[in-house]
Design a protein around this motif. Structure first.
Motif, PDB file in Angstrom:
ATOM      1  N   UNK A 156      16.005  19.351 -24.848  1.00 31.23           N
ATOM      2  CA  UNK A 156      16.541  20.383 -24.114  1.00 31.23           C
ATOM      3  C   UNK A 156      17.688  19.487 -22.863  1.00 31.23           C
ATOM      4  N   UNK A 157      18.115  20.111 -21.718  1.00 31.11           N
ATOM      5  CA  UNK A 157      19.318  19.712 -21.512  1.00 31.11           C
ATOM      6  C   UNK A 157      19.197  20.305 -19.534  1.00 31.11           C
ATOM      7  N   UNK A 158      18.648  19.630 -18.652  1.00 32.40           N
ATOM      8  CA  UNK A 158      19.592  20.328 -17.478  1.00 32.40           C
ATOM      9  C   UNK A 158      20.100  19.389 -16.308  1.00 32.40           C
ATOM     10  N   UNK A 159      20.109  20.403 -15.143  1.00 36.40           N
ATOM     11  CA  UNK A 159      20.636  19.133 -13.727  1.00 36.40           C
ATOM     12  C   UNK A 159      20.830  18.381 -12.697  1.00 36.40           C
ATOM     13  N   UNK A 160      20.778  17.662 -12.911  1.00 30.16           N
ATOM     14  CA  UNK A 160      20.823  16.065 -11.168  1.00 30.16           C
ATOM     15  C   UNK A 160      21.365  17.389 -10.519  1.00 30.16           C
ATOM     16  N   UNK A 161      20.980  18.522 -10.147  1.00 31.20           N
ATOM     17  CA  UNK A 161      21.695  19.186  -9.031  1.00 31.20           C
ATOM     18  C   UNK A 161      22.354  19.176  -7.172  1.00 31.20           C
ATOM     19  N   UNK A 162      20.846  18.236  -7.106  1.00 28.89           N
ATOM     20  CA  UNK A 162      21.231  17.799  -5.682  1.00 28.89           C
ATOM     21  C   UNK A 162      22.093  16.778  -5.440  1.00 28.89           C
ATOM     22  N   UNK A 163      22.755  16.502  -3.920  1.00 26.96           N
ATOM     23  CA  UNK A 163      23.079  15.709  -3.896  1.00 26.96           C
ATOM     24  C   UNK A 163      24.700  15.523  -3.043  1.00 26.96           C
ATOM     25  N   UNK A 164      25.367  14.646  -2.959  1.00 28.72           N
ATOM     26  CA  UNK A 164      25.899  14.163  -1.584  1.00 28.72           C
ATOM     27  C   UNK A 164      27.852  15.501  -2.215  1.00 28.72           C
ATOM     28  N   UNK A 165      27.989  15.197  -3.980  1.00 28.37           N
ATOM     29  CA  UNK A 165      29.135  15.482  -3.363  1.00 28.37           C
ATOM     30  C   UNK A 165      29.381  17.401  -2.994  1.00 28.37           C
ATOM     31  N   UNK A 166      28.287  18.178  -3.324  1.00 29.26           N
ATOM     32  CA  UNK A 166      28.178  19.558  -3.266  1.00 29.26           C
ATOM     33  C   UNK A 166      28.209  19.251  -1.694  1.00 29.26           C
ATOM     34  N   UNK A 167      27.344  18.476  -1.277  1.00 30.11           N
ATOM     35  CA  UNK A 167      27.520  18.772   0.534  1.00 30.11           C
ATOM     36  C   UNK A 167      29.115  18.663   0.951  1.00 30.11           C
ATOM     37  N   UNK A 168      30.227  17.278   0.586  1.00 34.09           N
ATOM     38  CA  UNK A 168      30.878  17.452   0.577  1.00 34.09           C
ATOM     39  C   UNK A 168      32.131  18.387   0.711  1.00 34.09           C
ATOM     40  N   UNK A 169      31.857  19.112  -0.588  1.00 36.45           N
ATOM     41  CA  UNK A 169      33.118  20.011  -0.722  1.00 36.45           C
ATOM     42  C   UNK A 169      32.704  20.926   1.192  1.00 36.45           C
ATOM     43  N   UNK A 170      31.583  21.013   1.055  1.00 33.72           N
ATOM     44  CA  UNK A 170      31.553  21.852   1.574  1.00 33.72           C
ATOM     45  C   UNK A 170      31.831  21.646   3.029  1.00 33.72           C
ATOM     46  N   UNK A 171      31.964  20.348   3.057  1.00 29.67           N
ATOM     47  CA  UNK A 171      32.143  19.774   4.439  1.00 29.67           C
ATOM     48  C   UNK A 171      33.981  20.383   4.050  1.00 29.67           C
ATOM     49  N   UNK A 172      34.635  19.614   3.419  1.00 26.94           N
ATOM     50  CA  UNK A 172      35.862  19.822   3.177  1.00 26.94           C
ATOM     51  C   UNK A 172      36.339  21.491   3.559  1.00 26.94           C
ATOM     52  N   UNK A 173      35.383  22.109   1.871  1.00 27.03           N
ATOM     53  CA  UNK A 173      36.416  23.871   1.650  1.00 27.03           C
ATOM     54  C   UNK A 173      35.709  24.607   2.249  1.00 27.03           C
ATOM     55  N   UNK A 174      34.505  23.819   2.553  1.00 23.26           N
ATOM     56  CA  UNK A 174      33.851  25.442   3.590  1.00 23.26           C
ATOM     57  C   UNK A 174      33.496  26.259   2.445  1.00 23.26           C
ATOM     58  N   UNK A 175      33.082  26.193   0.991  1.00 21.11           N
ATOM     59  CA  UNK A 175      31.274  26.381   0.153  1.00 21.11           C
ATOM     60  C   UNK A 175      30.855  26.233   0.191  1.00 21.11           C
ATOM     61  N   UNK A 176      29.819  26.951   0.240  1.00 19.18           N
ATOM     62  CA  UNK A 176      28.019  26.327  -0.281  1.00 19.18           C
ATOM     63  C   UNK A 176      28.059  26.095  -0.551  1.00 19.18           C
ATOM     64  N   UNK A 177      27.260  24.117  -0.597  1.00 18.79           N
ATOM     65  CA  UNK A 177      26.906  23.022  -1.626  1.00 18.79           C
ATOM     66  C   UNK A 177      26.750  24.537  -2.975  1.00 18.79           C
ATOM     67  N   UNK A 178      26.146  25.315  -2.793  1.00 20.97           N
ATOM     68  CA  UNK A 178      24.765  26.640  -3.750  1.00 20.97           C
ATOM     69  C   UNK A 178      25.552  26.757  -4.359  1.00 20.97           C
ATOM     70  N   UNK A 179      27.052  27.680  -4.290  1.00 17.65           N
ATOM     71  CA  UNK A 179      27.915  28.107  -5.010  1.00 17.65           C
ATOM     72  C   UNK A 179      28.542  27.458  -5.704  1.00 17.65           C
ATOM     73  N   UNK A 180      29.325  25.949  -5.589  1.00 20.20           N
ATOM     74  CA  UNK A 180      30.198  24.731  -5.581  1.00 20.20           C
ATOM     75  C   UNK A 180      29.294  24.225  -7.049  1.00 20.20           C
TER      76      UNK A 180
END
Length: 826
Positions: A77-101
């Motif tokens: 099987x496979x999955x995603x370790x999908x919480x973490x800082x880069x998503x939030x940094x993208x949100x701060x930098x580009x205004x995209x919600x971490x969830x969408x990103x």
RNA sequence: GCCGGAGUGGCGAAAUUGGCAGACGCACAGGACUUAAAAUCCUGCGGUUCGUGAGAAUCAUACCGGUUCGAACCCGGUCUCCGGCACCA
């Protein structure tokens, strides 16, 4: 693309669609079938797979496809370790919600996985940022809390000024943040901890059971846990009714104590100096220390600095009065935060004593007749020896003294044998948004209360501000923060910190057994069927962090009856890094080769083949564009061979008998390849040598097919086996060749070929003849000769006779089936 | 500093239990095919010396020594590189 090249683009796309449409990779529990749980470490969805991923997942896919063909029920099987800082940094930098990103990245990477042809059961896909997943993460946290293993404590903690969050000890690499490289400072904060130290002993001793783990990884974990055995001893303090407890691994040196040192943060320090002449200097010393970062505070190179605090301690063994110091080299959070100093037998104490002019009293002499000369001591004497200056213990070996003195202090009630671990409790609070909310509620009346389990998940709020500054963004959501106490119903506030993402990844292998369970984290039945993971594959950079945490979680979940095993991973393979020009591929060095580009240019099969062939899995892999070309050339060579013979094969008989010498040679080559590939994949994961043996088989086939007389039945068997044994490495092209040679729809799960012992048996064996260990001749004998027969055969051979003519033979060493060494007088 | 691991051709590597060092591939060189190139196929490819030649001798697995009939492999020492920990009492 020239038309004499196989059309990988069309072929790979078509087969990927076929596999997906036919649902070939879906896995179910099959009672009675032998199961195999194969797992590669799931990735963080950064957006693009890098070469390290391709390597990791290609290695896993070879094993998965092979084991499936061997008839095992393989969970892959496979999955995603999908919480973490880069998503939030993208949100701060580009205004995209971490969830969408994050979801966009997962979609993109899922496509890349599919383009590589990895045989995952995507129906089991999990993402740790999915509320259906983190609901159970919160449930597990509450179980930790209910069992007294989660607690909140105010402490000076590691603080990364750039990530604006606290870090676990494991995430600080020699004083800098392992994510961003900033120098980590200290901050006094109230934080959640998991009591991993309660499991220190089991995490250590169970390493012995992990026979399928690399020794290196086990050693790293052992050192990290850092067990020390010794004793705790109580010293009196003159003019006080307090006793100062210290931990020492060397109770044998107790008579050599000439001063005591407290960590500056030790609670006694303020009490012992309050109102006196030493209060102000101590305050200044502490203040100075506050400005030191962790990196400076703990550096070996840091000059040892201390301060006498005006008090004396009393040695409980001999009543000696010794001065009490505070010093920067004593850590507040190890042992008791205080030490007894024995400068004669500890180098750190020695350095400090020399600097501050403190007494040095030797209590151990070297063995034999040597004596320690205190006046000319250049360094501490830390070796074993014989006790001196130690009252009734004089004359003992210091090893005996450790036992006897420990027994003595226990008897007198002034101390006890004790064990300490370097491992600290796991700080899991993070002041960030994109993580699992800690499901705890603060009530003024009831204290910290967990959210009711039926109310889980505690969802991440959406009305937050991403400033990247200071506190957790969750504090900016009023609707999230304000709640009522689950116990008393009064006004209460939610915890606004989120969990370290390493918690999410500490149990995903359990969730993958039962990915869609809505009633529990995972069912006992399914985990009982699949666990433990039979083979876990990932980078060695997780040797301590992830792999230690995952073992801790598994043991805890096992203890509370949720998980059937107490070790998660039976066999571990740590794959080496992918290098280019001798350096790790990285954006900053600018030596990154993108998998996408390689797959576009050569196809997934070539990318996989090169990566698997260039180096054994656990070793570093040096990227080579020319090597990729070579792998591509090989696949074309195989494809041409099969295309050329495809028509002949359709009318060829299913059976064959090897007639000519050439027939037998080809039969031998093919069977040797089958045996080699089976042994290499099934055993030590020697994929590089498995592939080289397939290349040898292909070379043999090329030679054979040019002969004036060939055996169609033999060719058919040889090509069929060739396609099958190559298929775990390069599945798409093999599917296509399988189709071209008139076989069934797909070879996925087709029976792995057996090799024939008869074909591998040889009538005659080549024997190497050495003279004094140097190879001189080779001759053939009938196979299966014993030692004496071999020697007799050798004596009868003209070339051997020539070798020994006129020389005095001292000895004949015969190794049946291999060699004969003639030892002659020089 | 402490604890591990590794060092083999121009390069990636192989030698699985102490038994033919360098399989397989890359690069390179030569040849065939081609008007030419690419592609493909074939051959050669560790060093030195000798031989016109098939070939022969000899050295060679970081360095020095040891054990053994025999060492890339085992033991002792040295050097270099990589990794982990880094004042843990």
């Amino acid at each position: 693309m020239a038309e004499d090249r196989y059309d990988f683009e069309e072929i790979e796309k078509r087969w990927q669609k076929y596999w997906s449409d036919a649902g070939l990779f879906k896995t179910h529990e099959i009672p009675g079938a032998e199961k195999y749980y194969l797992l590669e470490m799931f990735p963080y969805p950064s957006g693009k797979l890098h070469m390290g991923h391709v390597r990791n997942y290609s290695i896993g896919d070879v094993a998965a496809r092979y084991l499936k063909m061997k008839g095992l029920n393989v969970l892959h099987p496979m999955g995603w370790d999908s919480f973490g800082l880069p998503a939030e940094n993208a949100a701060i930098a580009k205004g995209v919600h971490p969830n969408l990103w994050t979801h966009n990245n997962m979609a993109e990477m899922r496509e890349q996985f599919k383009r590589l042809g990895i045989s995952y059961d995507w129906d089991r896909e999990v993402a740790t940022c999915d509320p259906a997943y983190y609901k159970w993460m919160q449930w597990i946290f509450i179980q930790f809390f209910k069992n007294g293993l989660a607690y909140k404590k105010k402490n000076p903690v590691n603080w990364c000024p750039s990530c604006e969050t606290v870090l676990a000890n494991e995430q600080v690499e020699s004083g800098v943040c392992d994510r961003c490289g900033s120098v980590v400072g200290k901050k006094e904060l109230s934080q959640w901890y998991l009591k991993i130290t309660d499991y220190a002993e089991r995490l250590l001793s169970d390493l012995d059971r992990l026979e399928g783990w690399p020794a290196k990884v086990k050693l790293m974990q052992k050192n990290w846990i850092g067990k020390s055995t010794g004793a705790e001893v109580d010293f009196g303090i003159e003019g006080s009714d307090k006793t100062l407890r210290v931990f020492t691994t060397r109770p044998d040196t107790l008579f050599g104590v000439t001063y005591m040192v407290l960590a500056p943060e030790h609670p006694f320090v303020k009490e012992l100096t309050a109102g006196g002449a030493y209060e102000e200097p101590v305050r200044q010393f502490l203040e100075k220390l506050q400005y030191l970062s962790d990196i400076d505070r703990t550096a070996v190179t840091l000059e040892k600095e201390g301060l006498f605090i005006g008090r004396s301690a009393i040695n409980p063994l001999n009543g000696a009065k010794v001065p009490v110091y505070i010093a920067n080299y004593v850590l507040p959070d190890y042992g008791t935060g205080a030490i007894m100093a024995v400068p004669a037998h500890d180098q750190r104490d020695f350095d400090f004593a020399v600097k501050y002019g403190l007494d040095i009293i030797p209590v151990i002499d070297p063995p034999a007749d040597a004596r320690i000369d205190v006046n000319n001591l250049k360094e501490a004497f830390i070796a074993e020896g014989r006790m001196i200056n130690s009252g009734g213990f004089n004359g003992l070996s210091n090893r005996e003294a450790i036992e006897q003195i420990t027994a003595y202090i226990e008897e007198k009630g002034i101390g006890a044998a004790s064990v300490n671990y370097r491992l600290r409790d796991w700080l899991i609070s993070r002041q960030r948004y994109w993580g699992t909310p800690i499901p705890m509620i603060r009530c003024d009346a009831c204290g910290w209360v967990p959210e009711k389990e039926e109310n889980l998940p505690v969802l991440l709020p959406t009305d937050v501000a991403f400033t990247g500054k200071g506190e957790s963004p969750l504090t900016t959501s009023k609707t999230f923060r304000e709640t009522t106490c689950p116990l008393c119903g009064g006004k209460a506030e939610r915890e606004t910190d989120t969990m370290d993402t390493f918690l999410d990844s500490s149990w995903y292998f359990l969730r993958l057994c039962d990915a869609h369970n809505e009633k529990e984290a995972f069912s006992k039945e399914k985990t009982a069927y699949w666990m433990a993971v039979d083979r876990y594959i990932g980078g060695v950079e997780h040797a301590i962090l992830h792999l230690l945490y995952a073992r801790f979680f598994t043991k805890f979940l096992c203890d509370i009856g949720s998980c059937p095993v107490d070790e998660p991973f039976t066999n571990l393979l740590t794959q080496g890094m992918v290098l280019k020009d001798g350096k790790k591929m990285s954006k900053s060095v600018g030596n990154v080769v993108s998998p996408e580009e390689i797959v576009n240019k050569y196809g997934a099969d070539t990318a996989r083949l090169f990566i698997l062939f260039a180096s054994p899995p656990e070793k570093e892999l040096e990227w080579s564009d020319a090597g990729v070309e070579g792998s591509y050339r090989f696949l074309n060579r195989v494809f041409r061979l099969v295309s050329e013979l495809a028509e002949t094969l359709k009318s060829a008989p299913d059976d064959y008998t090897s007639v000519t010498e050439a027939d037998r040679a080809l039969d031998f080559a093919m069977n040797r390849a089958i045996k080699k590939v089976s042994d290499d994949i099934g055993g030590r994961f020697g994929f590089n040598t498995a592939i080289s043996s397939i290349m040898e088989a292909v070379n043999a086939l090329y030679k054979y097919k040019e002969l004036p007389q060939t055996n169609a039945g033999l060719l058919k068997a040889a090509l069929t086996d060739l396609i099958l044994i190559l298929s775990p490495f390069t599945p798409h092209i093999c599917e296509e060749m399988w189709r071209l040679t008139g076989h069934g729809a797909s070879l996925y799960g087709e029976k792995w070929p057996d090799y024939s012992e008869a074909a591998l048996a040889r009538d005659r064996t080549e024997i190497v003849v050495q003279v004094n260990g140097k190879v001189k001749e080779k001759f053939e004998v009938e196979s299966g000769l014993g030692k004496e027969e071999l020697i007799a055969a050798a004596r009868a051979d003209a070339r051997v006779q020539r070798l020994i003519a006129g020389r005095e033979v001292l000895k004949l060493v015969a190794v049946p089936g291999k060699l004969l060494n003639i030892v002659v007088k020089q």
